[in-house]
Design a protein around this motif. Structure first.
Motif, short mmCIF file in Angstrom:
data_model
loop_
_atom_site.label_atom_id
_atom_site.label_comp_id
_atom_site.label_asym_id
_atom_site.label_seq_id
_atom_site.Cartn_x
_atom_site.Cartn_y
_atom_site.Cartn_z
N LEU A 1 35.59 37.72 43.07
CA LEU A 1 35.08 38.16 41.91
C LEU A 1 35.55 39.70 41.89
O LEU A 1 35.41 40.45 42.68
CB LEU A 1 33.46 38.27 41.80
CG LEU A 1 32.83 36.72 41.85
CD1 LEU A 1 31.43 37.02 41.65
CD2 LEU A 1 33.44 35.91 40.87
N ASP A 2 35.85 40.04 40.57
CA ASP A 2 36.05 41.49 40.18
C ASP A 2 34.78 42.12 40.26
O ASP A 2 33.54 41.68 39.63
CB ASP A 2 37.00 41.75 39.05
CG ASP A 2 38.25 41.11 38.82
OD1 ASP A 2 38.74 41.18 39.82
OD2 ASP A 2 38.88 40.82 37.90
N THR A 3 34.69 43.53 40.62
CA THR A 3 33.37 44.23 40.36
C THR A 3 33.18 44.41 38.98
O THR A 3 33.87 45.14 38.37
CB THR A 3 33.57 45.57 41.53
OG1 THR A 3 34.69 46.17 41.21
CG2 THR A 3 33.69 44.98 43.09
N ARG B 1 49.57 38.86 37.55
CA ARG B 1 49.37 38.58 35.94
C ARG B 1 48.90 37.00 36.24
O ARG B 1 48.31 36.52 34.93
CB ARG B 1 50.27 38.58 35.16
CG ARG B 1 51.68 38.04 35.35
CD ARG B 1 52.89 38.21 34.57
NE ARG B 1 52.84 37.89 33.29
CZ ARG B 1 53.68 38.11 32.16
NH1 ARG B 1 54.68 38.69 32.61
NH2 ARG B 1 53.44 37.72 31.01
N TYR B 2 49.12 36.20 37.11
CA TYR B 2 48.89 34.72 37.00
C TYR B 2 47.58 34.63 38.08
O TYR B 2 47.45 33.46 38.49
CB TYR B 2 50.02 33.88 37.76
CG TYR B 2 51.26 34.14 36.81
CD1 TYR B 2 51.44 33.46 35.49
CD2 TYR B 2 52.43 35.06 37.09
CE1 TYR B 2 52.58 33.93 34.71
CE2 TYR B 2 53.51 35.20 36.45
CZ TYR B 2 53.57 34.63 35.11
OH TYR B 2 54.70 34.79 34.47
N ARG B 3 46.89 35.56 38.34
CA ARG B 3 45.87 35.42 39.11
C ARG B 3 44.77 34.64 38.72
O ARG B 3 44.73 34.35 37.62
CB ARG B 3 45.30 36.77 39.58
CG ARG B 3 44.53 37.54 38.75
CD ARG B 3 44.29 38.86 38.75
NE ARG B 3 43.24 39.79 37.75
CZ ARG B 3 43.89 40.06 36.65
NH1 ARG B 3 44.93 39.96 36.49
NH2 ARG B 3 42.89 40.54 35.91
N MET B 4 43.75 34.26 39.48
CA MET B 4 42.60 33.41 39.17
C MET B 4 41.67 34.24 38.32
O MET B 4 41.26 35.33 38.61
CB MET B 4 41.98 32.75 40.37
CG MET B 4 40.68 32.06 39.97
SD MET B 4 40.06 31.33 41.57
CE MET B 4 39.42 32.94 42.18
N ARG B 5 41.46 33.76 37.11
CA ARG B 5 40.67 34.24 36.15
C ARG B 5 39.22 33.80 36.01
O ARG B 5 38.20 34.58 36.01
CB ARG B 5 41.02 34.19 34.52
CG ARG B 5 42.30 34.67 34.36
CD ARG B 5 42.62 35.97 34.05
NE ARG B 5 43.95 36.24 34.04
CZ ARG B 5 44.31 37.47 33.76
NH1 ARG B 5 43.56 38.75 33.54
NH2 ARG B 5 45.36 38.20 33.51
N VAL B 6 39.01 32.70 36.57
CA VAL B 6 37.67 32.05 36.64
C VAL B 6 37.47 31.56 38.07
O VAL B 6 38.15 30.90 38.59
CB VAL B 6 37.60 30.90 35.62
CG1 VAL B 6 36.15 30.14 35.83
CG2 VAL B 6 37.90 31.26 34.44
N PRO B 7 36.38 31.88 38.87
CA PRO B 7 35.80 31.20 40.04
C PRO B 7 36.21 29.75 40.10
O PRO B 7 35.73 29.12 39.28
CB PRO B 7 34.64 31.77 40.28
CG PRO B 7 34.25 32.65 39.56
CD PRO B 7 35.18 32.70 38.33
N HIS B 8 36.67 29.25 41.19
CA HIS B 8 36.77 27.90 41.17
C HIS B 8 35.64 27.04 41.74
O HIS B 8 34.82 27.51 42.20
CB HIS B 8 37.77 27.56 42.36
CG HIS B 8 39.46 27.92 42.01
ND1 HIS B 8 40.07 27.44 40.93
CD2 HIS B 8 40.32 28.54 42.54
CE1 HIS B 8 41.34 27.94 40.44
NE2 HIS B 8 41.43 28.56 41.77
N ASN B 9 35.87 25.91 41.16
CA ASN B 9 34.53 25.02 41.38
C ASN B 9 34.97 23.82 42.47
O ASN B 9 36.03 23.99 43.13
CB ASN B 9 34.14 24.14 40.16
CG ASN B 9 32.63 23.59 40.33
OD1 ASN B 9 32.03 23.67 41.43
ND2 ASN B 9 32.35 22.69 39.24
N VAL B 10 34.50 22.98 42.73
CA VAL B 10 34.69 21.90 43.68
C VAL B 10 35.85 21.29 43.09
O VAL B 10 35.75 20.70 41.90
CB VAL B 10 33.27 20.90 44.08
CG1 VAL B 10 33.78 19.75 44.68
CG2 VAL B 10 32.28 21.60 44.50
N ASP B 11 36.94 20.83 43.72
CA ASP B 11 38.17 20.30 43.46
C ASP B 11 38.21 18.97 43.84
O ASP B 11 38.25 18.61 45.16
CB ASP B 11 39.44 20.89 44.05
CG ASP B 11 40.76 20.65 43.51
OD1 ASP B 11 40.71 19.53 42.83
OD2 ASP B 11 41.68 21.38 43.56
#
Length: 1002
Positions: free
Chosen positions: A690-692, A863-873
């Motif tokens: 997460l970004d602060t 620029r292609y970093r994860m924008r949303v925290p991942h959920n169960v895959d």
């Protein structure tokens, strides 16, 4: 707390170890300066000693008891300038107020000395004891014996009659030469400063201290700032002045928002839910005869609820109706009297008493005219309303009605329409995991054992072992002959409040009989925070069977280890890594705010009245020792909770776990037993992703694994914000060890860690299940992942493909090199030739080029970093391609309950997989054995050839420069296919012909 109660902080500076010599003669003359809350104390100087021992107690007055956790204790060590050229800094230690303990709980803790700047040369540790005592509590004998010393120290701190200004002038002249130390780090304050601080000591108690914790920067949301700094300061001053006069002080760490809009602070990540609040206080009858119970009834649309019945007592009940679920525009409040009347019976029968409800009157409210209230507005005052009735008059009821939100302070204790009213199992609650300790028992030896007087005891040589039991935990030592020593450690998990006794038994392995037992009182055991303090061993008398008073004695060493973090979660979902001991507590680096907004499209998990499906959903969130449970929204597939919770963050590389469940405990079956809560889904959020100071508002899919496969149960909407006030402390956390220091000084084995982890999980599960209302065992086990150690074919395949995915990068590189080697793309191969020449001619540019290339690649990937925290895959979990039999095996418990044919089939399948792993391990071992055989002359001819090649190579490399060799080897490796044969190379053939130990295995 009484007005006359005062608190004193006692800092016992014991000793220091391995200090840095700073006097120019290989030693140091150290003294300590301790600062706390504007007060300063100084120890004596220990001349020419790198391991000084002071054993001095310094006393400080705590001006504000409730703000003590926010204070900072700073200890600075200096080399005395009288023994050297100048007063040299030897190190410092800063302790937060949260690390202070009560008198009687203190232990000697060694803290590593910190640097004042990057260029400081500091080493060593300082051992201190920090605790506080209240004036009402009796002081320990050691403290009373130290009073003359304190008086002498206080006399030293007073300004002398004939001060030496020349020494102070020298100190002022030398001070600019040093690295601009802070004002509180001055080694020798001037007499004027000392007298000034003593004169203002009384005024400091009434002056509010400036908060040391900075306010987090505003997050990236549309909401405006919560409050201005000036408003916060003025509000805190007013609050503190009032608190000192009434001694009702608010804890600043637990209730952070002391000013500004508290509803925005507490509910800025969720939506405001409008509720209709009705507070019914009491009623007044015109005719007080007869005296009978009264109750009020509230009717609004299809909702009808009544208060409890009271006689000459106030109801004072609050009802909260979800405004979106109301189907009427008026509210009726009526008061009813429960009068007892005798019903006439036939002759000879006793008269029956019947309770008849008599309406005293009704008052109506138009919901369109109900006032609105939003905290921090004051609560709405109830008013008297006349009850309208055709039968009687003069009756009144005291009621207040308003429109509010879930932020209203009356919401938590109110009757709630969306959660079934006042059912305890459906209310929002906060739970705390028990405080866990590792209990280490070191079994040393036994003496004077009474093994019996028969001839059999004399002839045979019995083997003994020691068994220790704490609650349900039982551990044993190895077997040893009589008179031998064990020196083995047995580690248990102990939870506060502790089990009363640790039972130690000595048993004879040959006949299985107990020789004797001893009981160790657990709460009185010594608590240590590191391995530097020497523990004292003790002898305990053994009590034999049949109340035999003496059966020998046993020599043991026992303590409670506070320097460890007791692992009670799965390793991949750790949410807390702090040590158990409070003395090792650190200040939090940030705050975690979680807004549980709602869920959508939930599937029914049970039936209601046997006709239709329903779901009574609630959410459990866990981070660190704090568990929160939202209220249960009954019979809704799109529930909206809109509840917000906050946690302190001590490490950014931790995980927040959120689970959704169906409440089955608020209803009981025919036998009176509560039901079980059913799983709906679970998500995890790793804080390091997460970004602060940014709000993440997303919906996550809820998936649960069932015996018939994975099933999507709906979606949950949550808002997460990780606030951090200091980037420096956040970056420093990445360089600190993940676990406390004791995990690396005296590490626990992997197998022992797994056993202790499962034990801790069972203790936490049992303790939370004993809460009221209980947090179900199935809920805690699902949140803690207690089944991670259970065999699963699906998880094994998922882990295998994870390994393959990691090795795929190396496989891609190998294929690229093979394409260069085979000239699949000639221009690329020509460029590699040029690159090889450049590397050989300019080797000093290799590392700068590699790191610059890595920098550019990572910068482009930002620029292609994860924008949303991942959920169960689901694909990574391998639930899409798993067979029904593998899922059935995963849900099968221990011991198995399946048929013998099914077990035989699964066993054969497991043997087939194990045979492949067996072959792979054998091939890996053979490669290493071939290399060993080359140096051990197992094949004399092969080793002779290798010796000749080594001699020839040494002569060649002596003549040929290394750059020429590298260039030639590179050109040879990427030579054109026209100059390359199809058969394996000679070195590879030579290595494959070397012997291994495979032919020696039976």
């Amino acid at each position: 707390m009484a007005d006359h109660c005062t608190r004193k902080l006692i800092v016992e500076v014991c000793n220091a170890k391995n200090l840095m010599p700073k006097d120019g003669q290989g030693t140091a003359s150290a003294y300590a300066i301790v600062d706390f809350d504007g007060q300063r104390r100084r120890t004596k100087t220990k001349l020419r000693d790198l391991n000084p021992v002071w054993d001095e107690k310094l006393e400080f007055l705590v001006h504000d008891i409730q703000s003590m956790p926010a204070e900072l204790l700073e200890i600075n060590l200096y080399n005395d300038k009288k023994t050297g050229k100048r007063s040299t800094f030897l190190g410092k230690v800063k302790l937060p107020g949260t690390a202070f303990v009560k008198a009687g709980e203190e232990t000697l803790v060694y803290y590593p000395l910190e640097k004042r700047s990057v260029f400081s040369q500091i080493k060593g540790d300082i051992g201190v004891k920090v605790f506080y005592v209240d004036e009402e509590a009796p002081l320990a004998p050691a403290e009373s014996s130290a009073e003359p010393e304190k008086k002498a120290e206080a006399a030293e701190e007073k300004p002398p009659e004939n001060p030496k200004p020349e020494e102070d002038k020298k100190a002022e002249e030398e001070k600019p030469k040093e690295e601009a130390p802070k004002e509180e780090e001055k080694p020798n304050p001037t007499p004027a400063e000392t007298s000034k601080s003593e004169d203002t000591a009384a005024a400091a108690a009434a002056t509010p201290a400036t908060p040391t914790t900075p306010t987090p920067p505003p997050s990236e949301v549309e909401n405006p700032p919560l409050a201005h700094k000036e408003e916060q300061t003025s509000t805190k001053v007013a609050a503190k002045t009032k608190a000192e006069s009434t001694q009702l002080i608010i804890n600043e760490l637990e209730l952070r928002p002391l000013s500004g809009d508290q509803t925005r602070i507490a509910f800025d990540l969720v939506d405001r839910m409008p509720f209709l609040y009705v507070r019914v206080v009491k009623a007044k009858r015109a005719n007080k005869e007869p005296v009978c119970p009264l109750h009020a009834k509230l009717v609004i649309g299809t909702h009808s609820i009544k208060t409890k019945s009271q006689i000459d007592k106030d109801w004072d009940q609050v009802f909260a109706f979800d405004k979106e679920g109301l189907n009427s525009t008026s509210l009726e409040v009526s008061v009813w009297a429960e009068e007892q009347k005798k019903e006439e019976q036939k002759e000879g029968d006793a008269a029956a008493v019947v309770v008849v409800e008599n309406c005293l009157g009704t008052v109506s409210f138009d919901l369109q005219e109900v006032p609105k209230r939003v905290p921090p507005d004051s609560p709405l005052a109830p008013q008297w309303y006349s009850l309208e009735s055709d039968k009687s008059s003069g009756n009144d009821v005291m009621v207040s009605v308003w429109i509010g939100t879930q932020a209203d302070e009356a919401f938590q204790e109110a009757w709630q329409s969306d959660s079934g009213g006042l059912i305890p199992e459906t209310r929002a609650k906060v739970y705390l995991s028990p405080k866990l300790w590792y209990l280490r028992l070191t079994v040393i030896q036994t003496q004077d054992l009474q093994l019996g007087s028969g001839s059999e005891a004399k002839v045979r040589s019995p083997e003994l072992y020691v068994k220790a039991q704490l609650g349900a935990q039982v551990f044993k030592t190895s077997r040893a002959q009589v008179g031998s020593t064990w020196n083995e450690d047995l580690v248990f998990v102990a939870a506060e409040p502790f089990e009363p006794f640790l039972v130690v038994l000595v048993e004879d392995w040959s006949n299985g009989q107990s020789v004797g037992q001893a009981k160790i009182h657990v709460p009185s055991l010594e608590r240590r925070t590191d391995d530097k303090a020497e523990l004292k061993s003790r002898w305990f008398n053994l009590v034999g069977a049949e109340n035999k008073p003496y059966a020998g004695r046993i020599h043991v060493r026992a303590c409670l280890e506070g320097g460890y973090h007791v692992l009670d979660e799965a390793a991949n979902a750790t949410s807390d890594v702090r040590a158990t001991a409070k003395q090792l507590a650190k200040s939090p680096i940030g705050l975690l705010d979680v807004g549980i907004r709602g869920a959508s499209n939930l599937l029914p998990v049970k039936t209601k009245d046997g006709t239709r499906g329903t779901t009574d959903a609630y959410v459990v969130a866990k981070y660190g020792p704090k568990w929160v449970r939202t209220r249960t929204i009954l019979d809704r597939f799109n529930p909206r909770w809109n509840e917000q919770y906050t946690w302190d963050v001590y490490d950014p590389c931790t995980v927040l776990t959120i689970g959704v469940f169906d409440n089955g405990r608020y209803k009981r079956d025919e036998s009176g037993k509560p039901g079980r809560d059913l799983r709906i889904g679970k998500i995890r959020v790793r804080l390091s992703t997460l970004d602060t100071n940014r709000v993440y508002l997303n919906s996550y899919t809820l998936t649960v694994l069932l015996p018939n496969g994975a099933k999507k149960m709906g979606e949950i909407e949550i808002a997460v914000r990780f606030s951090c006030s200091s980037w420096l402390s956040l970056i420093q956390a990445y360089g600190t060890p993940m676990l406390p220091r004791m995990h690396y000084l005296r590490p626990l084995g992997p197998a022992q860690q797994d056993i202790l982890r499962q034990t801790a999980m069972r203790i936490v599960t049992a303790r939370l299940a004993r809460s009221e209302p209980p947090l179900g065992q199935e809920v805690v086990q699902f949140m803690l992942d207690t089944d991670t150690h259970v065999w699963s074919m699906r998880k094994s395949k998922a882990n295998w493909f994870r390994v393959v995915g990691c090795l795929s990068r190396a496989a891609i590189l190998a294929r690229w090199l093979d394409g260069i080697r085979t000239w699949a793309h000639p221009p690329t191969t020509v460029l590699v030739h040029a690159l090889l020449i450049a590397v050989v001619m300019c080797p000093q540019l290799v590392l700068p080029t590699v790191f610059m290339y890595a920098f550019l690649i990572l910068a482009l990937r930002f620029r292609y970093r994860m924008r949303v925290p991942h959920n169960v895959d689901l694909r990574l979990s391998y639930v899409d391609a798993v067979s029904p039999d593998e899922l059935d095996e995963e849900f099968d418990g221990l011991p198995t309950t399946r048929s013998p044919d099914t077990i035989r089939f699964r066993y054969d399948r497991l043997r087939a997989l194990a045979s492949r792993a067996q072959t792979l391990l054998g091939d890996l071992a053979a490669q290493g054995e071939r290399l060993e055989a080359l140096f051990n002359w197992k094949d004399p001819r092969a080793t002779s050839i290798f010796v000749v090649v080594c001699l020839f190579a040494s002569l060649v490399f002596y003549v040929v420069p290394f750059k020429v060799f590298v260039l030639g080897s590179g050109f040879y490796y990427i030579r054109h296919p026209r100059f390359r044969g199809d058969m394996p190379s000679a070195p590879l053939n030579f290595f494959r012909r070397l012997p291994s130990l495979s032919d020696q295995i039976m």
